[in-house]
Design a protein around this motif. Structure first.
Motif, mmCIF file in Angstrom:
data_model
loop_
_atom_site.group_PDB
_atom_site.id
_atom_site.type_symbol
_atom_site.label_atom_id
_atom_site.label_comp_id
_atom_site.label_asym_id
_atom_site.label_seq_id
_atom_site.Cartn_x
_atom_site.Cartn_y
_atom_site.Cartn_z
ATOM 1 N N LEU A 94 -16.855 -23.864 12.449
ATOM 2 C CA LEU A 94 -17.632 -25.056 12.127
ATOM 3 C C LEU A 94 -17.782 -25.252 10.620
ATOM 4 C CD1 LEU A 94 -20.450 -24.665 14.774
ATOM 5 C CD2 LEU A 94 -18.629 -26.351 14.787
ATOM 6 N N ASN A 95 -17.265 -24.284 9.872
ATOM 7 C CA ASN A 95 -17.332 -24.362 8.420
ATOM 8 C C ASN A 95 -18.771 -24.414 7.891
ATOM 9 O OD1 ASN A 95 -15.646 -24.127 6.311
ATOM 10 N ND2 ASN A 95 -14.411 -25.914 6.913
ATOM 11 N N LEU A 96 -19.641 -23.603 8.486
ATOM 12 C CA LEU A 96 -21.031 -23.578 8.032
ATOM 13 C C LEU A 96 -21.179 -22.529 6.933
ATOM 14 C CD1 LEU A 96 -22.901 -23.663 11.434
ATOM 15 C CD2 LEU A 96 -22.500 -25.556 9.869
ATOM 16 N N TRP A 100 -10.946 -21.923 19.471
ATOM 17 C CA TRP A 100 -12.277 -22.070 20.064
ATOM 18 C C TRP A 100 -12.445 -21.269 21.347
ATOM 19 C CZ3 TRP A 100 -17.016 -23.197 18.926
ATOM 20 C CH2 TRP A 100 -17.277 -23.922 17.760
ATOM 21 N N MET A 160 -17.984 -18.790 15.199
ATOM 22 C CA MET A 160 -18.437 -20.183 15.229
ATOM 23 C C MET A 160 -18.730 -20.686 13.833
ATOM 24 S SD MET A 160 -20.861 -20.638 18.435
ATOM 25 C CE MET A 160 -20.576 -19.800 19.931
ATOM 26 N N GLN A 161 -19.323 -19.828 13.040
ATOM 27 C CA GLN A 161 -19.631 -20.216 11.665
ATOM 28 C C GLN A 161 -18.352 -20.598 10.931
ATOM 29 O OE1 GLN A 161 -21.168 -17.013 9.360
ATOM 30 N NE2 GLN A 161 -21.107 -18.195 7.461
#
Lengths: 478, 392, 366
Positions: free
Chosen positions: C296-298, C82, C292-293
């Motif tokens: 965050l597993n988006l 992170w 970030m994607q």
């Protein structure tokens, strides 16, 4: 069914002992052929083979009517369709079949030089409004059975014929399939011009740039077919659509391929220069004179200051007024009858030229800028694309007027991203520059000699990549 | 897709909704063509700007309108340049614009006190350019801007054109600063003076003329060189552009004058550095073409050519020595960049020994000048009538 | 899945490495030997790049933020991973601040900086939402243009009669110590160590096995470009002005003057600078959004773009109150305290861990 249609003709006649009737639309039938090939044989036949009598309409087809294209059917719908598309229908008492005799013939324009794409060197024939004339112009250039012409009818009321043409083995099957599908999806009442189809098969309906090409020149269509494109010829319009279309086709003119390649390459580079001028010159002028005066040489800046001393408007407003005036003048020149058109151009030249400067409303540098921009936009071969560039010029001018060169920069980058997002039938619009395909750059910034362009453009498909024998550079025999 | 269209629209629309920052029309700027800085009263700075007047510059200039001056000079005092500049701005209807100013003239008084504070403004302020020419004037600088232009439309343009032709020393603010800040080098710049157009006519118009040089030590003016010495300075620095040289043939050789145009020069400063001693040898080389000959020498004779060559070599050596003497002994300013040459030849010794005390060392060092002149041609006189009866 | 070609990776990398180095110059603290410092930094930078690529090869088809959880486990790896999106965000903010500082002093003196930053950010937003493919294609032909512009300008400088060879002599006059201060830590980290950010897009390259070759060539190309520009700066200004200018390349190009016509090309240069900053910003922005994607597993990055843009904007506007503070932080604080740990120490530790784990798994599998 055809009541209240004054142009329909019912001609009763006796064929031997039977009563028959010819139905056709006046004006769509060649009267001479009607007399010599249909009426005469039918009426004469009666005397020659009176004894035999007719048993079926097929006999007439095989023996009597001396026209080449004759078919028959039993359906009522077919009868009306054929009448409407110009065929002559022969009905005979007590016989179920109707005979459709194709002796179409209507007033049509002769093949003339295309008005929108003039060349100095190159064939002078252009498409006409007649579908068959147009297909023949293409067929005459490619004498191969691999040239396919698939016919379709589009439009609920207009039932416009269109022909999808491509060269089997060069055009990608998937591309042809895609075009078929997109055209099949069209369900509109009428197709009056190629523009209808163009808009209805577009990849990106909001695109500023045209994503389907069009041309009046059969040689251009054939050239595109040979590169793997697909042409769509539409009845009643002299414009043929070409798909896919890429950005760089806007600076390619068919003449490039007929002239010597050095000349063509030079002219191409000139076109790029003028493309940039056409898009950016007024905005650069506005940006530099209102934000970045230090960029100009002192003497030039002084001359500018002298020239602008008397003008009341800020540079941006001045540029906008002049550009709009010029665009208005251009549009007036296109629309007005030819006789009036020249008057307009004289008045226009006076108004936005000398008089405006003398009156102190605009400065003379601005007149030069507008004139150069105007000329520049006519140098771009693609008429439609030139219009796009013309439109984009205005937001650029605003950006320049408010943020100077930084604004122009942001505008250009945004435009670049926009262009890069576009695709035409799956082909990235900016091919082959981005994504880069170095082998195809030979026909982009310059026009390489034919013997050096041995590969077809790869971005249009990979079929039959070689178009010329390797090592065919000419020279005296050893 | 619609969303993206809106985004484009947004980008296009935003500037429309805002006002137009920083927009200045060409007709709203007062174009500064030259800057003069003098010492004013009470430690103030007197800033004078020469500003172009476009209405008098155009093709219709002078028609009807009263004043037909192409430029005006505006001046104002202030504690620093910025203040003076703001004061000037108050007097003008248009915005002062420095971006095109190409000439900066600094007066003697201010230069003697030091120019670094003035020049600092030029490195910081956005518009003035480091590439503008820097000049110094004996006395006041601002009257140079007031001179009436004769051929060009502006005085400063005349100065620039003169410089482009090769008159003066062609020193830009950038070069001046570099030399000022560098170790073992001192700045110099052309001197600009007013000269009458006609020699014997007192009422003749005055024009700017670039002759001589202002010599600095650090940022302070220490003295002037005349035209001859400043040429020697350029020769020494290997920056010579063009010029002429003439020598008087001594009486025992027949008397008369020989004049030559200098085609090319180069000179190399070769230091020999040891712990306690610095010796400098300057090798200078020049090529000349003889254009004037009122002596008795027959220049077709190689022997005579040798003699003339020798004379030229002595003459040049004398001149260079004159310059060196002036700079080294009188002004004690290392305008030749000898210190830098020492640094280049022996960085370690320079850093350890001489860097800190170069000012004391420089006047004492021994400078030997060696000259070599090549006579490239003797003009067209070879074919002249006088020598036509002799063999070629 | 969007894919980029090897050539596109090359152009992206060069653009990325030229980035802000072109604006603020590079290693000017080494004085007239700056060009030498750059070449040394390039050589050392390539070592670092080799380390990153080794990591990538040991973690095939994973991006930099996925390496840590993959090797160190979820509990240690995730917090470390992170850190990277945060770094990307911070650097993106810094680049915006760069632009904020250069535009007002060069071409638009009176336009408020929020407006300059916002308008640029809108274009970046448009670019990022168009996807990496479009960004890659954009760099593909803009890079040759930028390099050609630099080349032309260097040639023009030679014709402008401003070059003085004495200004760069003597080479290494002040000793290697002065050069080293420019090389470490700023020289290596700025430009070259930053390449780790591109590990976010390495798995997207069509031919992954060529990543190493291409990245190294790109590093050499950008190293040489910066070195040439720096050499020109020394040749034109000499040490003293060079050390004092804030925007050396910009001031350098101001000196071009040929025949009174080609004068004052500085506005063009500042646009080229903004262009490189734009490219770098877009890439950082993309890296931030994508990392970030992934973390965050988006499934889509759509909802991340706007928040990231707002954060970047806030960072860019509030980062530094004035230019000198901005540059001071950029040269003295930022490289040592942020880049060295995140771009050198952590990847190195990761490499050690990965190698040890590999040896252990091999041993145990035997």
């Amino acid at each position: 069914m055809f009541e209240k249609s004054s142009d329909i003709v019912y001609r009763e006649l006796h064929i031997g002992n039977k009563k028959g009737m010819l139905i056709f639309l006046d004006g769509l039938v060649n009267q001479q052929l009607m007399d010599s090939d249909v009426l005469k044989p039918l009426l004469n036949w009666d005397e020659q083979e009176l004894n035999a009598g007719i048993t079926s309409i097929k006999q007439l087809l095989e023996r009597v009517v001396t026209t080449a294209d004759v078919t028959s059917s039993q359906k009522l719908q077919d009868v009306t369709d054929h009448i409407l598309s110009g065929n002559t229908v022969l009905l005979i008492d007590k016989m179920p079949d109707a005979l459709f005799i194709s002796i179409k013939g209507w007033e049509k324009r002769a093949i003339e030089q295309p008005e929108s794409e003039v060349v100095v060197r190159g064939p002078r024939d252009g498409f006409t409004e007649n579908l068959r004339t147009n297909t023949s112009l293409i067929r005459r250039r490619l004498k191969t059975p691999r040239l396919k012409m698939e016919q379709k009818k589009v439009g609920r009321l207009s039932k416009t014929d269109l022909v999808i043409t491509y060269i089997e083995g060069i055009a990608e099957d998937s591309l042809v399939q895609e075009i078929h599908e997109r055209i099949d999806r069209i369900d509109i009442d009428a197709i009056l011009e190629s523009g209808y189809i163009e808009e209805l098969i577009d990849d990106n309906p909001f695109s500023v740039f045209p994503l389907v090409g069009h041309t009046e020149r059969p040689d251009k269509v054939v050239g595109s077919l040979l590169e793997g494109s697909v042409g769509i010829i539409i009845d009643n319009t002299p414009f043929c659509l070409i798909a896919p279309q890429t950005f760089f086709q806007l600076i390619q003119s068919p003449e490039d391929y007929y002239q010597r390649y050095i000349t063509s390459s030079f002219i191409r580079m000139l076109r790029y220069l003028f493309l940039i001028i056409s898009l950016l010159l007024p905005s650069l002028y506005v940006a530099v004179t209102t934000f970045h005066q230090e960029m100009l040489p002192t003497s030039l800046l002084l001359s500018l200051a002298v020239a602008r001393e008397a003008t009341p408007f800020p540079a941006l407003i001045e540029a906008l007024i002049m550009e709009v005036a010029f665009e208005g003048l251009r549009e007036a020149g296109v629309r007005l009858p030819r006789a009036v058109g020249s008057a307009v151009s004289i008045v226009g030249a006076l108004v936005i030229g000398q008089a405006a400067v003398d009156a102190g409303i605009v400065s003379s540098p601005m007149v030069i800028i507008v004139a150069t921009t105007g000329i520049a936009s006519f140098i771009i071969p693609g008429y439609e694309q030139a219009n796009t560039i013309r439109i984009l010029r205005f937001p650029m001018m605003f950006l320049a007027g408010f943020m100077g060169l930084y604004g122009v920069f942001l505008g250009v980058i945004t435009l670049q991203i926009y262009i890069l997002r576009l695709r035409s039938f799956g082909v990235p619009y900016f091919s082959p520059v981005a994504p880069l395909d170095t082998t195809n750059l030979k026909d982009i910034f310059v026009r390489a000699p034919w013997w050096a362009m041995n590969k077809r453009p790869g971005y249009l498909g990979k079929n039959k990549a070689n178009r010329i024998k390797h090592n065919s550079r000419p020279g005296p025999n050893q | 897709m619609k969303r993206k269209c809106r985004l484009i629209l947004l980008i296009v629309m935003i500037p429309l909704l805002t006002s137009c920052w920083g927009r200045t029309e060409v007709i709203d700027i007062a174009l500064v063509t030259g800057i003069a800085i003098d010492k004013g009263e009470n430690k103030n700075i007197l800033l004078s700007l020469q500003i172009a007047v476009p209405k008098n510059l155009g093709p219709q200039a002078g028609k009807g309108s009263g004043g037909s001056e192409t430029t005006i000079v505006v001046s104002e005092e202030g504690q620093d340049i910025m203040e003076a500049y703001r004061q000037i701005q108050l007097k003008l209807s248009r915005e002062v614009f420095f971006g095109q100013s190409n000439v900066l003239i600094i007066g003697e008084e201010l230069a003697t006190e030091g120019v670094s504070s003035v020049l600092d403004f030029f490195t910081r302020f956005r518009q003035p350019q480091l590439g503008s020419t820097i000049l110094f004037a004996k006395g006041k600088a601002n009257d140079k801007l007031n001179l009436k232009p004769q051929i060009e439309s502006m005085t400063t343009e005349e100065i620039r054109e003169q410089e482009k032709r090769g008159a003066g020393l062609e020193v830009k603010v950038r070069d001046f600063l570099t030399r000022m800040l560098a170790d073992g080098d001192e700045p110099f710049a052309s001197e600009v003076s007013s000269e009458p157009l006609e020699k014997e006519n007192n009422s003749s118009d005055m024009v700017p003329s670039l002759n001589g040089a202002a010599i600095f030590k650090g940022d302070k003016l220490v003295g002037w060189m005349d035209d001859k010495e400043s040429r020697g300075l350029l020769w020494m620095r290997d920056e010579f552009v063009s010029g002429a040289i003439s020598l008087t043939v001594p009486g025992n050789e027949g008397g008369g004058q020989i004049g030559a145009e200098i085609l090319q020069v180069s000179s190399k400063i070769k230091p020999t550095v040891s712990k306690d001693n610095v010796k400098i040898k300057v090798d200078s080389y020049g090529e000349v073409e003889i254009f004037e000959n009122s002596s008795t020498f027959d220049l077709n004779d190689p022997e005579n050519i040798q003699k003339v060559k020798k004379m030229f070599e002595d003459e040049v050596k004398e001149r260079l020595e004159l310059t060196v003497n002036k700079a080294q002994k009188e002004l004690q300013s290392d305008v030749f960049g000898i210190g830098h040459a020492v640094y280049r030849s022996n960085p370690k010794l320079w850093n350890d020994m001489y860097k800190s005390k170069w000012a004391e060392v420089f006047p004492e060092i021994e400078i030997v000048i060696a000259t070599e002149i090549k006579i490239k041609g003797t003009g067209f006189t070879n074919q002249s009538i006088i020598f036509s009866n002799q063999k070629d | 899945m969007e894919r980029i070609s090897v050539y596109q990776l090359f152009t992206i990398t060069v653009f990325f490495q030229l980035g802000s180095s072109v604006i603020f110059g590079f290693a000017s603290s080494a004085g007239r030997d700056a060009w030498l410092a750059i070449l040394i930094s390039t050589a050392l930078g390539i070592m670092l790049i080799l380390m990153y690529i080794a990591l990538m090869k040991m973690n095939p088809s994973l991006t930099v933020v996925e390496w840590f959880p993959a090797q160190l486990g979820k509990w240690i790896g995730m917090p470390i991973a992170w850190l990277y999106p945060l770094l990307f965000l911070y650097v993106a903010g810094r680049i915006l601040a760069d632009v904020k500082s250069i535009i007002p002093v060069t071409i638009l003196p009176q336009t408020p900086s929020w407006f300059i930053v916002l308008s640029l950010l809108l274009v970046v937003l448009y670019g990022v939402s168009s996807g990496i493919e479009v960004i890659a294609r954009l760099t593909e032909y803009l890079l040759p243009m930028v390099l050609i512009i630099f080349m032309i300008e260097v040639i023009l400088l030679f014709f402008s009669d401003v070059v003085n060879i004495n200004y760069i002599l003597p080479v290494v006059g002040q000793g290697w110590g002065k050069i080293w201060t420019a090389v470490w830590p700023t020289g290596i980290t700025q430009t070259f160590a930053e390449t780790l950010t591109l590990a976010m897009i390495w798995p997207l390259v069509k031919e992954t096995e060529k990543v190493m070759k291409v990245t190294i060539i790109a590093a050499i190309v950008s190293g040489i470009t910066i070195a040439i520009l720096s050499l020109m700066q020394s040749l034109v200004f000499g040490e003293s002005i060079l050390e004092r200018t804030l925007f050396p390349v910009y001031t350098l190009m101001q000196q071009i003057s040929i025949a009174d016509f080609l004068d004052n090309l500085d506005a063009i240069v500042s646009l080229v600078m903004v262009l490189t900053a734009f490219a770098k910003l877009t890439l950082y922005f993309f890296a931030a959004v994508r990392s970030m994607q992934l973390l965050l597993n988006l499934s889509s990055s759509r909802y991340l773009i706007l928040p990231v843009a707002i954060i970047t904007y806030m960072l860019g506007m509030t980062m530094s109150t004035n230019l000198s503070e901005h540059i001071y932080v950029g040269i003295h604080i930022f490289p040592l305290h942020l880049w060295v740990p995140l771009l050198i120490v952590l990847p190195f530790l990761l490499l050690v861990v990965t190698v040890i784990r590999r040896i252990f798994t091999k041993v145990s599998s035997k």
